[in-house]
Design an enzyme around this catalytic site. Sequence first.
Site, short mmCIF file in Angstrom:
data_model
loop_
_atom_site.label_atom_id
_atom_site.label_comp_id
_atom_site.label_asym_id
_atom_site.label_seq_id
_atom_site.Cartn_x
_atom_site.Cartn_y
_atom_site.Cartn_z
N ASP A 36 50.59 -89.32 23.56
CA ASP A 36 51.26 -89.20 22.25
C ASP A 36 50.36 -88.49 21.23
O ASP A 36 50.10 -89.02 20.15
CB ASP A 36 51.60 -90.59 21.70
CG ASP A 36 52.35 -91.45 22.71
OD1 ASP A 36 53.16 -90.91 23.47
OD2 ASP A 36 52.12 -92.68 22.72
N GLU A 210 62.70 -90.17 20.68
CA GLU A 210 61.58 -90.88 20.05
C GLU A 210 60.53 -89.84 19.67
O GLU A 210 60.77 -88.64 19.77
CB GLU A 210 61.02 -91.95 20.99
CG GLU A 210 60.62 -91.44 22.36
CD GLU A 210 60.07 -92.53 23.28
OE1 GLU A 210 59.92 -93.68 22.85
OE2 GLU A 210 59.76 -92.21 24.44
O1 FUB Z 1 53.08 -94.42 24.13
C1 FUB Z 1 54.07 -95.40 23.99
C2 FUB Z 1 55.37 -94.77 23.72
O2 FUB Z 1 55.74 -93.98 24.80
C3 FUB Z 1 55.37 -93.85 22.56
O3 FUB Z 1 55.30 -94.47 21.33
C4 FUB Z 1 56.60 -93.14 22.90
O4 FUB Z 1 56.91 -92.05 22.14
C5 FUB Z 1 56.35 -92.82 24.34
O5 FUB Z 1 55.48 -91.74 24.54
#
Ligand code: FUB
Length: 448
Positions: A36, A210
């Site tokens: 991320d 997301e």
């Molecule tokens: O890294 C945990 C979660 O997985 C992140 O917050 C999301 O966007 C995905 O990459």
Amino acid sequence: MKIFRSILCTLIVLTILLDTNVFAQNPVIRDQYTADPSARVFNDTVYLYPSHDILATEGKGRPGWFCMEDYHVFSTTNLTNWKDYGVIISQNKVPWVNTKAFAMWAPDCAYKNGKYYFYFPSPSKSNGFSRGFSIGVAVSDHPYGPFIPQAEPIKDVHGIDPCVLIDKDGQAYLIWAAGKFFIVKLKPDMLEIEGKPRIIEGMPSKGLIEGPFMFERNGIYYLTYPHVQDTTERLEYATSDSPMGHFKVRGVLMDATPDCWTNQCSVIKFKNQWYLFYHHNDLSPHFDKNRSVRIDSMFFNEDGTINKVTPTLRGVGITDVANEIQIDRYSAKSDQGASIAFIDTSNTFKGWKTILDLPEAWIQYNSVDFGSRKTKSINIKALSNTGGTLQIRLDNADGAVIATVTIPKNKEWSMIHSSLTEFEPGIHNIIVQLNSTGKVEIDWVKFE
Ligand code: FUB
């Protein structure tokens, strides 16, 4: 005396941290998992704020799932040599975080009025894990910390993957994900929101979205995000003429891959080039919750659309000729007789090796800076149970052969030293080719 000793210890620890030299090429960090990636340019230096994946163990996180307990920050001035400043925030140092959650997910960092604000999501003690995430802030005088966390998370903000856009007029916006994307203005103190969060309209309505990341270029606001169109996340982007929207989906920034379920990105302009930071599970091919940050160049079209980015192993940055050049992070290779494998499958952090096992099989590594001082010799860390001959040449008009190196038959890795027959100053792509029968494995090459 005691105070003096403790100051000395702190200075030694700091020096060790600042000198940590993390590898170049993709993935960019090779001694721990990173995901991320939120990249930011502060004072002509690139800072990388990733999630820090670890493996869940008994009593520590949920086995088979994401597990994160802290954040590191890294920096570089050349996209090649990275410094790790160590842990900047850990869950047990944040008063509001539920320390049983091990869910310090995707963060971001922003600069305003002399301070650096680090935003991070986590389930809070009062919410409990099942009732979702809150987003907190930690403040520092420096981009690398120390960051002091606020006692409480940001009021009325619930979700994951915060991103902060500072607009041209100085107004800061907080954007995050909670099934949909939300946006709200931040007050000048950067710690509280101003008004009610709004849903960002125009996003895909089917499949998880997301990890929003917003940036501005030539008056166009870009919103990049991972989206599950099929079975795994691909990176897409949308544009608008205002941070608040309405956004229009413009296309795919990076295709999905079957091996890693997630992807998440950030975008920076550094020394006149745009870069996409994203992640893949390079160091953990069988468990995609342990990920690694990669970087590739990104290019805009005249109309403001973005060309799809093809992931590479070579990544970005120019490699100094005196570095250990990991040719397994190649730019191109022959279709047959050239392959890549982990040096030690039980410890992937030892990295990869190149295997050449057919006559004339080759591998190419781009952008090596030979500088202007005469380079006289090459060192190759190699292993061969047959013995063989390697030819090293430059990928230029005359394909100059700069060395022919005999690799002796050997059961152990060894360093083979050989003189260069030619020297050409400047930046070159190098090709390493097997010029014999047999099989030669190469860890790295290095010039002197
Ligand atoms: O890294 C945990 C979660 O997985 C992140 O917050 C999301 O966007 C995905 O990459």
